[in-house]
Write an enzyme that holds these catalytic residues in place. Structure first.
Site, PDB file in Angstrom:
ATOM      1  N   LYS A  39       0.886  -1.168   0.000  1.00  0.00           N
ATOM      2  CA  LYS A  39       0.000   0.000   0.000  1.00  0.00           C
ATOM      3  C   LYS A  39       0.923   1.217   0.000  1.00  0.00           C
ATOM      4  CE  LYS A  39      -4.155   1.832   0.197  1.00  0.00           C
ATOM      5  NZ  LYS A  39      -5.187   1.694  -0.838  1.00  0.00           N
TER       6      LYS A  39
ATOM      7  N   ASP B 171      -5.592  -3.159  -2.272  1.00  0.00           N
ATOM      8  CA  ASP B 171      -7.028  -3.105  -2.597  1.00  0.00           C
ATOM      9  C   ASP B 171      -7.266  -3.618  -4.015  1.00  0.00           C
ATOM     10  OD1 ASP B 171      -5.629  -0.869  -3.492  1.00  0.00           O
ATOM     11  OD2 ASP B 171      -7.246   0.559  -3.081  1.00  0.00           O
TER      12      ASP B 171
END
Ligand code: IPM
Ligand code: MG
Length: 359
Positions: free
Chosen positions: A192, A224
């Site tokens: 991330k 994600d």
């Protein structure tokens, strides 16, 4: 020399599924010359009930003195309200940390016989073969400081710390690249980096480590997006490497692509390929003790043990072929059962694998 295996059934269905895996190991000993001895130990809620701690010193010592550990599962409703330091999960985390098992290999393979058992369309998952390499002894699971503190306004504040040193990232990177070299030579590092500095560094270290593996194609993906891609087009992945927590989440997601979490083994290795082997599913207290659980993930974990720690690849092949044969025969535990197949219990599944191993 005789190798030693510590056997830790743990909680819930752990007891039943490990019993089947031990039957398989005993057949390898009696019929195929495997030179191992086994010793049982307590872990998890069962250990807490007997000794007041989920990881007694005797268990950790036994595991450290063994070449490999076979673990069932830990946890259950009964222990959910205990203080976090003595919850069954702490036993598992203590084993990972105490044995320095930093590399967690979680394959997600779709057996063609089970394509209909997946909730995804067969064309999306058929032929699926992903290896998730999860960092297992660092990150937010172990980072300090951690806890719940009182703020000046009287409100409580909970906090955990995501922390990785460069050496922790490069060593898990090396494991992933080494594995990719034996597969399709593609590594996707999941982070991330757009939000978390720690994983921005993770990405930089992966790029550096990757320079030593010019034949491996390295890509990067935010977590994600990786979660979305896993259910949209999972076959784009070969090896995925990621942090402890992202790997926890993505490996459950990947498992479900294969129809049942009851099919997937895992290996947790230290720097010398000593390892702990366990199914990736949990203790399933809702079905424990009913002879319903699928023992195949645990039996396949024995195959991984033979391959990665005991250096007996032919015996690993024998187990994996036997599992395939049993699935070809249409035998299914409830979790992977579909119309037209034969529904069988935990023990009969173990016996069927053994019969197929003996051919
Ligand atoms: C896993 C489990 C464990 C984890 C739990 C039981 C502590 O979910 O092995 O994936 O979070 O690592
Ligand atoms: Mg998990």
């Amino acid at each position: 020399m005789t190798k030693k295996i510590a056997v830790l059934p743990g909680d819930g269905i752990g007891q039943e599924i490990v019993a089947e895996a031990v039957k398989v190991l005993n057949v390898l000993k009696s019929d195929f010359g495997l030179d191992v001895e086994m010793e049982e130990g307590l872990v998890g809620g069962t250990a807490y009930d007997a000794t007041g701690t989920p990881l007694p010193d005797t268990t950790l010592d036994l595991c450290k003195a063994s070449d490999a550990v076979l673990l069932g599962a830990v946890g259950g409703y009964k222990w959910e309200s205990l203080p976090i330091e003595v919850r069954p999960e702490k036993g598992l985390l203590g084993l990972r940390a105490g044995m320095e098992l930093f590399a967690n290999l979680r394959p997600a393979i779709l057996y063609p016989q089970l394509a209909d058992a997946s909730t995804l369309k067969p064309e999306v998952v058929s032929g699926l073969d992903i290896m998730i390499v999860r960092e297992l002894t660092g990150g937010i699971y172990f980072g300090q400081p951690r806890g719940v503190r009182a703020l000046d306004n009287g409100e409580r504040q909970g906090y955990n710390t995501l922390v990785y040193s460069e050496s922790e990232v490069s060593r898990i990177g090396k494991v992933a690249f080494d594995i990719a070299m034996k597969r399709d030579k593609r590594v996707c590092s999941v982070d991330k980096a757009n939000v978390l500095e720690c994983t921005e560094m993770w990405r930089e270290v992966m790029i550096e480590e990757g320079r030593a593996f010019p034949d491996v194609e390295l890509s990067h993906m935010y977590v994600d997006n990786a979660a979305m891609q896993l259910v949209r087009a999972p076959k784009q992945f070969d090896v995925m490497v990621t942090t402890n927590m992202f790997g926890d989440i993505l490996s459950d997601c990947a498992a479900m692509l294969t129809g049942s979490i009851g099919m997937l083994p895992s290996a947790s290795l230290d720097a010398n390929s000593k390892g702990m082997y366990e199914p990736i599913h949990g203790s399933a207290p809702d079905i424990a003790g009913q002879n319903l659980a699928n023992p195949l993930a645990t039996i396949l974990s024995v195959a991984m043990m033979l391959r990665y720690t005991l250096d007996e690849p032919a015996m690993a092949d024998r187990i994996e072929s036997a599992v395939n044969a049993v699935l070809d025969q249409g035998k299914r535990t409830a979790d992977i059962w579909t119309e037209g197949c034969e529904k069988i219990g935990t023990d009969v599944m173990g016996d069927a694998v053994i019969a197929a191993m003996r051919g």
